[in-house]
Motif scaffolding. Structure first.
Motif, short mmCIF file in Angstrom:
data_model
loop_
_atom_site.label_atom_id
_atom_site.label_comp_id
_atom_site.label_asym_id
_atom_site.label_seq_id
_atom_site.Cartn_x
_atom_site.Cartn_y
_atom_site.Cartn_z
N LYS A 290 34.68 98.89 47.14
CA LYS A 290 34.33 99.89 46.12
C LYS A 290 33.64 99.19 44.96
O LYS A 290 33.55 97.97 44.92
N HIS A 320 33.61 102.35 52.92
CA HIS A 320 32.95 102.23 51.63
C HIS A 320 33.38 103.39 50.72
O HIS A 320 33.21 104.55 51.09
N LEU A 321 33.87 103.03 49.53
CA LEU A 321 34.28 104.05 48.57
C LEU A 321 33.27 104.24 47.45
O LEU A 321 33.42 105.15 46.64
N SER A 322 32.26 103.37 47.39
CA SER A 322 31.23 103.46 46.34
C SER A 322 29.88 103.13 46.94
O SER A 322 29.78 102.27 47.83
N PRO A 323 28.82 103.76 46.45
CA PRO A 323 27.49 103.54 47.05
C PRO A 323 26.93 102.14 46.83
O PRO A 323 26.12 101.66 47.62
N GLU A 351 31.09 105.46 55.01
CA GLU A 351 31.84 106.10 53.94
C GLU A 351 32.98 106.93 54.51
O GLU A 351 33.08 107.13 55.74
N GLU A 354 33.40 112.98 55.58
CA GLU A 354 33.43 114.22 54.81
C GLU A 354 34.19 115.33 55.53
O GLU A 354 34.79 116.20 54.89
#
Length: 403
Positions: A290, A320-323, A351, A354
């Motif tokens: 992240k 992945h928690l952040s771009p 990520e 969703e």
């Protein structure tokens, strides 16, 4: 805490003087001096994925005693012949055994940092389990940073005789500080025939620490290794780890959890080396990144020419928690024999799903809580391997705080 002078002020003569003053055997004095000469004469290794650009070697002042080592055991094992003490103490009581194994797994001249460990180690553990002795409760070694901005170079030597069994927990922990700190640990583990080692390595340093080390297991015939690693702390981590399945029928189950946040740079380079016949290995690494952190999984399966009927599987999965977070996964497979039962590797990175989030939110779970549940579930197979309830809970709380 006693310390060595800064690295620039150390010479092979000083290393020899300190060793002899401690009453160490001459073979160890010579080994230390030889390692120091290699350290002093070689350039630092260039690692493309380990950022040492801000590391300041002139600030490294290594510990010269065992103040950073704490040992914990829940039962007295003396009557069973088990030895669990600092390596510095054991060198005087078990020198011949140590001479046989020290440096027999990890080559101190592979690069500069390993040579530094071989030359200056003071902290560290010696664990010996005799033939057919089963140690039921975990033995733990905790390594701390005694002073902010300090440096430690622990050396751990684990020896299991034929049919022996033990759980060994190795933990590195400190609170965050603003000054650069440095740890260069080396752990060598030797398993006799039909021995069983449950090895747990936990790295929860504060954000100021550069952690550069190596770990290796050499497994005899029918030996079994269960290896669990957790990497949460440090500014920079570079760990070279290896399991060498040398004996016929030896096996390893190897799992790991890495969680990087902020600007952490955490690298793990695990090797599975198949040498004996009918060896079996399963590796499953989990990574979460992240913020602007960067992790690297540089894993390799090597099946040697003399091995036969090998079974091996390597997997690494990253979340992945952040771009802006990044994870590099580099699984590899080298086969030098035609006699392989099964071998393969796999890697995934992405990520949070969703669809999973939508499903959980549709049942009233807020998004942040849903991500929390997904991450904890992702790491659960690794946390389940930690034998100490208090340690498992503390690690879970640290993961939760990073989410």
């Amino acid at each position: 805490m006693k310390t060595f002078p800064p690295l620039a002020e150390i010479s092979d003569a000083l290393v020899i003087e300190r060793s002899r003053a401690a009453g160490e055997p001459e073979w160890l004095t010579e080994q230390r001096a030889d390692a120091w000469r290699f350290f002093a004469s070689t350039e630092p290794p260039y690692w493309r994925r380990t950022d040492l650009s801000k590391f300041k070697p002139e600030q490294v002042i290594a510990a010269a005693d065992t103040a950073a080592t704490s040992l914990y055991q829940e039962e007295d094992l003396t009557d069973q012949g088990v030895v669990f003490t600092t390596l510095a103490q054991a060198i005087h009581s078990h020198g011949d055994l140590i001479r046989r194994y020290l440096g027999a797994a990890i080559d101190s001249k592979r690069h500069k940092f390993l040579a530094l460990n071989a030359a200056l180690w003071q902290d560290g553990v010696f664990l010996y389990v005799p033939k057919h002795v089963n140690v039921e409760l975990p033995l733990t070694a905790m390594f701390s940073m005694p002073i902010p901005g300090g440096a430690i170079v622990p050396r751990n030597l684990i020896i299991l005789d034929d049919g022996a069994s033990v759980t060994f927990v190795e933990e590195y922990h400190s609170v965050a500080a603003s000054d650069q700190a440095f740890a260069a640990p080396v752990t060598e583990m030797f398993l006799g025939n039909d021995a069983t080692l449950r090895f747990v390595a936990v790295q929860t340093w504060g954000e100021d620490v550069y952690h550069i080390g190596a770990q290796k297991v050499r497994a005899g015939r029918g030996a079994s290794v269960e290896w669990a690693a957790v990497n949460l702390g440090a500014r920079v981590q570079h760990i070279e780890a290896e399991t060498a399945l040398e004996g016929d029928g030896s096996r390893v189950e190897w799992v790991a959890a890495t969680f990087a946040a902020d600007h952490q740079n955490l690298l793990t380079a695990p090797w599975l080396r198949h040498i004996g016949a009918k060896t079996e290995a399963h590796m499953d690494f989990k990574t979460v990144v992240k913020d602007q952190s960067y992790t690297t999984f540089d894993g390799m399966i090597k099946i040697e020419h003399q091995s036969r009927a090998t079974v091996s599987r390597l997997e690494e999965h990253a979340l992945h928690l952040s771009p802006k977070a990044r994870s590099d996964s580099i699984p590899g497979l080298m086969i030098d024999t035609n006699d392989v039962a099964r071998a393969g590797h796999a890697s995934t990175s992405g990520e949070v799903d969703e669809e999973q989030l939508f499903y959980m939110r549709s049942r009233g779970i807020p998004r942040d809580e849903a991500i929390h549940l997904i991450v904890m579930g992702f790491f659960e197979p690794v946390l389940d391997r930690i034998p100490n309830d208090a340690l498992r809970q503390r690690i879970a709380e640290m993961i939760e705080a990073k989410i």
